[in-house]
Design an enzyme around this catalytic site. Structure first.
Site, mmCIF file in Angstrom:
data_model
loop_
_atom_site.group_PDB
_atom_site.id
_atom_site.type_symbol
_atom_site.label_atom_id
_atom_site.label_comp_id
_atom_site.label_asym_id
_atom_site.label_seq_id
_atom_site.Cartn_x
_atom_site.Cartn_y
_atom_site.Cartn_z
ATOM 1 N N ASN A 99 20.820 80.909 0.716
ATOM 2 C CA ASN A 99 20.441 82.329 0.585
ATOM 3 C C ASN A 99 21.451 82.998 -0.343
ATOM 4 O O ASN A 99 22.660 82.837 -0.154
ATOM 5 C CB ASN A 99 20.459 82.963 1.987
ATOM 6 C CG ASN A 99 20.120 84.438 1.972
ATOM 7 O OD1 ASN A 99 20.873 85.256 1.447
ATOM 8 N ND2 ASN A 99 19.000 84.797 2.562
ATOM 9 N N ASN A 126 17.778 86.770 -1.826
ATOM 10 C CA ASN A 126 17.809 87.924 -0.928
ATOM 11 C C ASN A 126 17.826 89.208 -1.750
ATOM 12 O O ASN A 126 18.830 89.545 -2.375
ATOM 13 C CB ASN A 126 19.049 87.820 -0.034
ATOM 14 C CG ASN A 126 19.088 88.902 1.035
ATOM 15 O OD1 ASN A 126 18.208 89.757 1.080
ATOM 16 N ND2 ASN A 126 20.097 88.864 1.881
ATOM 17 N N CYS A 129 19.035 92.977 1.498
ATOM 18 C CA CYS A 129 20.150 93.315 2.397
ATOM 19 C C CYS A 129 20.329 94.835 2.420
ATOM 20 O O CYS A 129 20.564 95.448 1.371
ATOM 21 C CB CYS A 129 21.446 92.647 1.952
ATOM 22 S SG CYS A 129 22.839 93.153 2.994
ATOM 23 N N GLY A 264 16.359 84.045 14.387
ATOM 24 C CA GLY A 264 17.580 84.742 13.991
ATOM 25 C C GLY A 264 18.382 85.221 15.173
ATOM 26 O O GLY A 264 19.088 84.450 15.825
HETATM 27 C C1 SIN Z 1 21.130 90.858 5.119
HETATM 28 O O1 SIN Z 1 20.605 91.673 5.895
HETATM 29 O O2 SIN Z 1 20.483 90.434 4.165
HETATM 30 C C2 SIN Z 1 22.513 90.373 5.322
HETATM 31 C C3 SIN Z 1 23.238 91.064 6.398
HETATM 32 C C4 SIN Z 1 24.613 91.452 5.970
HETATM 33 O O3 SIN Z 1 25.457 90.568 5.743
HETATM 34 O O4 SIN Z 1 24.874 92.653 5.860
#
Ligand code: SIN
Length: 303
Positions: A99, A126, A129, A264
């Site tokens: 990811n 991703n 986030c 998750g």
């Molecule tokens: C995410 O929500 O894509 C990652 C979560 C984070 O590390 O803030």
């Protein structure tokens, strides 16, 4: 027993249960609880070009049937992952999904090149986030920017590219169509839903960053609805996630149109959750006379 194998954009998974990025580290800790090779795949903690400390604490808050996080992509950086974590993961018989998050489309491209060469099975881009200022939702909420990042990732990757979508949009199908049009091989959804918790005694938000991303069973119906909408809008396979904590939850996600699912937040409460959910899904298939779990994908019969 049902044939549990599924094919996600050309990548063969021994079963449809994977673990979601950011909830399973790089597999080391949970490896003390069960053999992670029992899983269909692992999506590792979100990687960035350079190491990140993440956001200041507190960055986790419990909520009714869920949790809010503002971790901020804490990770050792893509090079350290390739040098120290990937060789360990490769010893396991498990599909490795890397990811990645970048501040610019070019950063996504550089990481795709490095990770493809290093031998991951798939890259999860991703663009969703909610806890970072640059990148993240900036790309995930605008179809043209989502498409640009996808195009660059595809150009630099030699393994299938899956794009992880945000639920924090008005029309998720529009974003899904944009990334499919830009060449995405698969789509994963949903990332967390933006939320806020306030401490009524101090009048301060519980999270230092004020807001964070909501996950856990509370978001399952939202995730199922969005997977169903995306499955109706695109042809590429879907990795469904968001609040799965039982085999029946996983079955819902497959019926809505997912080819595979990711577990998750459930793993935080029950480290054995991914393998328990797999066993429950196998039992569900047996009880319903389902010979191939892949037959469940998209088999919902809407009214
Ligand atoms: C995410 O929500 O894509 C990652 C979560 C984070 O590390 O803030």
């Amino acid at each position: 027993m049902a044939d549990m194998r599924v094919n996600l954009a050309g990548v063969e998974l021994k079963n449809p249960i994977t673990v979601a990025s950011g909830t399973f580290g790089f597999g080391r800790e949970y490896g003390q609880f069960f053999d992670i090779a029992r899983l269909g795949g692992i999506s590792v903690k979100g990687l960035t070009p350079l190491p990140r400390q993440g956001n200041p604490a507190p960055r986790i808050a419990e909520t009714p049937l869920g949790m809010l996080n503002s971790v901020g992509l804490q990770n050792p950086g893509v090079d350290a992952f390739i040098a120290h974590e990937l060789p360990e993961l490769k010893k396991k018989n498990i599909v490795i999904i890397a990811n990645i998050s970048g501040n610019t489309p070019e950063e996504y491209g550089e990481m795709c090149e490095k990770l493809s060469a290093a031998g991951v099975d798939m890259i999860e881009v991703n663009i969703s986030c909610p806890n970072v200022k640059a990148g993240g939702l900036t790309y995930g909420t605008k179809p043209e920017m989502a498409a640009e990042v996808t195009q660059i990732a595809k150009h630099h990757a030699t393994v299938p590219v899956m794009v992880k979508l945000s639920p924090n949009v008005t029309d998720i199908a529009e974003i899904a169509r944009a990334v499919e049009g830009a060449g995405a091989d698969a789509i994963s959804l949903i990332n967390t839903i933006r939320g806020m918790v306030i401490d009524v005694n101090t009048h301060r938000p519980v999270l230092k960053m004020n807001t964070g991303g909501l996950s856990g069973p509370a978001i399952l119906p939202v995730a199922v609805r969005m997977v169903w909408e995306v499955a109706s809008a695109v042809q590429v396979p879907i990795l469904g996630m968001g609040g799965i904590s039982t085999g029946a939850d996983a079955a819902q996600m497959l019926l809505a149109g997912a080819t595979a699912v990711a577990v998750g937040a459930a793993t935080f409460a029950d480290p054995m959750a991914p393998v328990r959910i797999l066993a429950e899904l196998e039992d569900y298939c047996t009880a319903h006379g389902i010979e191939k779990v892949s037959d469940l994908t998209g088999a919902v019969q809407p009214w």
